[in-house]
Scaffold this motif. Structure first.
Motif, PDB file in Angstrom:
ATOM      1  N   ILE A 114       0.848  -1.188   0.000  1.00  0.00           N
ATOM      2  CA  ILE A 114       0.000   0.000   0.000  1.00  0.00           C
ATOM      3  C   ILE A 114       0.885   1.240   0.000  1.00  0.00           C
ATOM      4  N   VAL A 115       0.708   2.059  -1.024  1.00  0.00           N
ATOM      5  CA  VAL A 115       1.503   3.274  -1.189  1.00  0.00           C
ATOM      6  C   VAL A 115       0.858   4.444  -0.470  1.00  0.00           C
ATOM      7  N   ALA A 116      -0.469   4.533  -0.543  1.00  0.00           N
ATOM      8  CA  ALA A 116      -1.204   5.620   0.110  1.00  0.00           C
ATOM      9  C   ALA A 116      -2.623   5.151   0.341  1.00  0.00           C
ATOM     10  N   THR A 117      -3.258   5.690   1.373  1.00  0.00           N
ATOM     11  CA  THR A 117      -4.638   5.304   1.670  1.00  0.00           C
ATOM     12  C   THR A 117      -5.364   6.467   2.326  1.00  0.00           C
ATOM     13  N   ALA A 118      -6.694   6.470   2.177  1.00  0.00           N
ATOM     14  CA  ALA A 118      -7.506   7.525   2.769  1.00  0.00           C
ATOM     15  C   ALA A 118      -8.905   6.997   3.041  1.00  0.00           C
ATOM     16  N   PRO A 119      -9.479   7.327   4.220  1.00  0.00           N
ATOM     17  CA  PRO A 119     -10.868   6.930   4.521  1.00  0.00           C
ATOM     18  C   PRO A 119     -11.835   7.990   4.040  1.00  0.00           C
ATOM     19  N   GLY A 120     -13.118   7.645   4.043  1.00  0.00           N
ATOM     20  CA  GLY A 120     -14.114   8.640   3.670  1.00  0.00           C
ATOM     21  C   GLY A 120     -15.490   8.286   4.171  1.00  0.00           C
ATOM     22  N   CYS A 121     -16.306   9.280   4.452  1.00  0.00           N
ATOM     23  CA  CYS A 121     -17.721   9.277   4.861  1.00  0.00           C
ATOM     24  C   CYS A 121     -18.052   8.295   5.971  1.00  0.00           C
ATOM     25  N   GLY A 122     -19.025   8.646   6.772  1.00  0.00           N
ATOM     26  CA  GLY A 122     -19.434   7.794   7.877  1.00  0.00           C
ATOM     27  C   GLY A 122     -20.716   7.045   7.609  1.00  0.00           C
ATOM     28  N   THR A 123     -21.517   7.505   6.679  1.00  0.00           N
ATOM     29  CA  THR A 123     -22.769   6.847   6.329  1.00  0.00           C
ATOM     30  C   THR A 123     -22.814   6.649   4.822  1.00  0.00           C
ATOM     31  N   VAL A 124     -23.103   5.424   4.393  1.00  0.00           N
ATOM     32  CA  VAL A 124     -23.144   5.123   2.966  1.00  0.00           C
ATOM     33  C   VAL A 124     -24.522   5.503   2.431  1.00  0.00           C
ATOM     34  N   PRO A 125     -24.606   6.405   1.459  1.00  0.00           N
ATOM     35  CA  PRO A 125     -25.906   6.805   0.913  1.00  0.00           C
ATOM     36  C   PRO A 125     -26.561   5.678   0.136  1.00  0.00           C
ATOM     37  N   ALA A 126     -27.867   5.786  -0.055  1.00  0.00           N
ATOM     38  CA  ALA A 126     -28.624   4.752  -0.742  1.00  0.00           C
ATOM     39  C   ALA A 126     -28.306   4.688  -2.234  1.00  0.00           C
ATOM     40  N   ASP A 127     -27.792   5.765  -2.784  1.00  0.00           N
ATOM     41  CA  ASP A 127     -27.418   5.800  -4.196  1.00  0.00           C
ATOM     42  C   ASP A 127     -25.963   5.374  -4.331  1.00  0.00           C
ATOM     43  N   PRO A 128     -25.688   4.181  -4.902  1.00  0.00           N
ATOM     44  CA  PRO A 128     -24.299   3.735  -5.008  1.00  0.00           C
ATOM     45  C   PRO A 128     -23.443   4.667  -5.853  1.00  0.00           C
ATOM     46  N   ALA A 129     -24.052   5.354  -6.822  1.00  0.00           N
ATOM     47  CA  ALA A 129     -23.282   6.255  -7.668  1.00  0.00           C
ATOM     48  C   ALA A 129     -22.643   7.373  -6.852  1.00  0.00           C
ATOM     49  N   GLN A 130     -23.324   7.804  -5.798  1.00  0.00           N
ATOM     50  CA  GLN A 130     -22.794   8.905  -4.983  1.00  0.00           C
ATOM     51  C   GLN A 130     -21.539   8.494  -4.242  1.00  0.00           C
ATOM     52  N   VAL A 131     -21.591   7.386  -3.514  1.00  0.00           N
ATOM     53  CA  VAL A 131     -20.430   6.981  -2.726  1.00  0.00           C
ATOM     54  C   VAL A 131     -19.301   6.494  -3.628  1.00  0.00           C
ATOM     55  N   LEU A 132     -19.627   5.826  -4.723  1.00  0.00           N
ATOM     56  CA  LEU A 132     -18.568   5.377  -5.623  1.00  0.00           C
ATOM     57  C   LEU A 132     -17.899   6.564  -6.308  1.00  0.00           C
ATOM     58  N   GLY A 133     -18.684   7.585  -6.622  1.00  0.00           N
ATOM     59  CA  GLY A 133     -18.090   8.795  -7.185  1.00  0.00           C
ATOM     60  C   GLY A 133     -17.147   9.466  -6.201  1.00  0.00           C
ATOM     61  N   GLU A 134     -17.553   9.537  -4.936  1.00  0.00           N
ATOM     62  CA  GLU A 134     -16.688  10.127  -3.910  1.00  0.00           C
ATOM     63  C   GLU A 134     -15.410   9.319  -3.738  1.00  0.00           C
ATOM     64  N   ALA A 135     -15.550   7.995  -3.728  1.00  0.00           N
ATOM     65  CA  ALA A 135     -14.385   7.137  -3.546  1.00  0.00           C
ATOM     66  C   ALA A 135     -13.403   7.288  -4.703  1.00  0.00           C
TER      67      ALA A 135
END
Length: 405
Positions: free
Chosen positions: A111-132
């Motif tokens: 692993i070269v670099a890593t980062a966490p994100g968001c505390g609640t996964v929204p119901a729209d997968p496109a939203q969280v996958l876009g953020e990721a």
């Protein structure tokens, strides 16, 4: 063409055909020197040297010719081979019940670099996958690394060949969400090169552990893990994931281990999914989970800091017994040569390995299950590393074809 020219062309073709197998040997740590590479490939020293040199020219490995043979070696030291720490990376993303994490992963599962994100996964997968994907693109910009592709781990069975999430039970996504297509579209939109892949998180964790961790060298590897919610399983046979006819094999979370137990999201009762996950542990210990950190972290902290508390001890024994019953059933069916446990199950194994082995031995055919090694997973973020593995696979199969465009 004269005989010499034919021989030269044959050697070149043989060397090109050996690039993928050679890279995989270095990637998995099975060829630390050129001498080992020569023996593993079954080629001449000259061919192995040419293969190593070409992989080095592609920026994938380094070849160290400085003297320094290992202890006990004889004769001239062989050139040492290792993955290039400054080489390309794969973008890996994992979505789980408490958010997502992204990473850049090089060859060797590093692993070269890593980062966490968001505390609640929204119901729209496109939203969280876009953020990721955007978070991953930011890591790529910051590190200025070349990207070979992207992989996504999700807490759901992924149907093949459609790439749909069939049972995202612990996140609010709709059943059958086209996560592979969504992820691939977001990767392309972010300008990230290379193909995009999606798989079940425990399947990908098992693949990573088989190549780089506790499962290395196993022929029939069973992995069972509980992450933020639920229980998943995976099987690696002769180096390949066994996913069944349509990607849905090893849904071990829905083995019944307590017929009078808790209702399960699948409609059953007493499934491993709800009898041996972090929420089950906290509930059995009489603790009310809070919102501050993930259920997995709360369960781990409780087990580590209050193991001597009678209620915590009873909960530990209860979950070990449920887990052992499930493992025994899997041993009877699959006959693995090694079992690895991840997430909270790793801590349960550490808390009382004798009890877990005894339950498996008592409930498996002829007691032979008691002889199957049960080990903790050893990789941090193994689902992320596994997501990177599937993104790296086209390069491992054909380095020139994947990288030289």
């Amino acid at each position: 063409m004269n005989g010499k020219g034919t021989t030269t062309r044959t050697r070149l073709e043989r060397g090109r055909g050996a690039l993928g197998p050679a890279l995989e040997l270095v990637h998995t740590g099975r060829a630390p020197t050129r001498a080992v590479l020569t023996a593993e490939l079954g080629v001449t020293r000259a061919t192995a040297g040419a293969v190593a040199a070409e992989l080095e020219a592609l920026g994938l490995i380094t070849v160290d010719s400085r003297p320094g043979a290992g202890a006990g070696s004889q004769g001239r030291p062989s050139h040492r081979l290792s993955v290039d720490d400054q080489g390309p990376v794969a973008l890996a993303a994992q979505v789980h019940a408490d958010g997502y994490r992204v990473a850049l992963v090089g060859l060797g599962g590093r692993i070269v670099a890593t980062a966490p994100g968001c505390g609640t996964v929204p119901a729209d997968p496109a939203q969280v996958l876009g953020e990721a994907v955007e978070a991953g693109a930011a890591l790529l910009r910051a590190t200025e690394r070349r990207c070979v592709g992207a992989g996504l781990a999700v807490p759901s069975a992924v149907a093949e060949p459609e790439g749909t999430a069939l049972n995202p039970l612990h996140i609010a996504w709709p059943v059958g969400a086209p996560v592979r297509d969504i992820f691939a579209e977001r990767v392309r939109a972010a300008g990230i090169e290379g193909p995009a892949f999606t798989g079940n998180d425990v399947n990908l964790a098992a693949l990573a552990e088989h190549r780089h961790g506790a499962g290395r060298g196993a022929q029939h590897l069973l992995c069972v893990a509980t992450g933020h919610r639920g229980v998943g399983g995976a099987l690696v046979l002769d180096g390949r994931l066994h996913t069944g006819s349509s990607g849905l094999a090893l849904e071990v979370g829905h083995l019944t281990v307590n017929p009078e137990g808790r209702p399960c999201h699948c409609g059953g009762k007493g499934c491993l999914d709800v009898e041996a996950d972090p929420l089950a542990f906290l509930t059995a210990a009489g603790r009310d989970p809070g919102p501050e950190v993930s259920l997995l972290q709360q369960a781990r902290d409780l087990l580590r800091t209050e193991a001597a508390d009678p209620a915590v001890r009873r909960a530990t024994e209860e979950l070990i017994d449920r887990l052992g019953l499930g493992l025994a059933g899997l041993v009877n069916i699959l006959n693995p040569d090694r079992i690895i446990l991840g997430g909270l199950h790793r801590e349960l194994l550490d808390a009382d390995p004798e009890r877990l082995h005894a339950v498996v031995a008592d409930r498996s055919l002829w007691g032979q299950g008691g002889g199957v090694p049960i080990l903790p997973c050893t990789l941090d973020y193994n689902s992320l590393v596994g997501a990177a593995e599937v993104a790296w696979q086209p390069v491992l199969d054909d380095p020139l074809g994947a990288l030289v465009r």
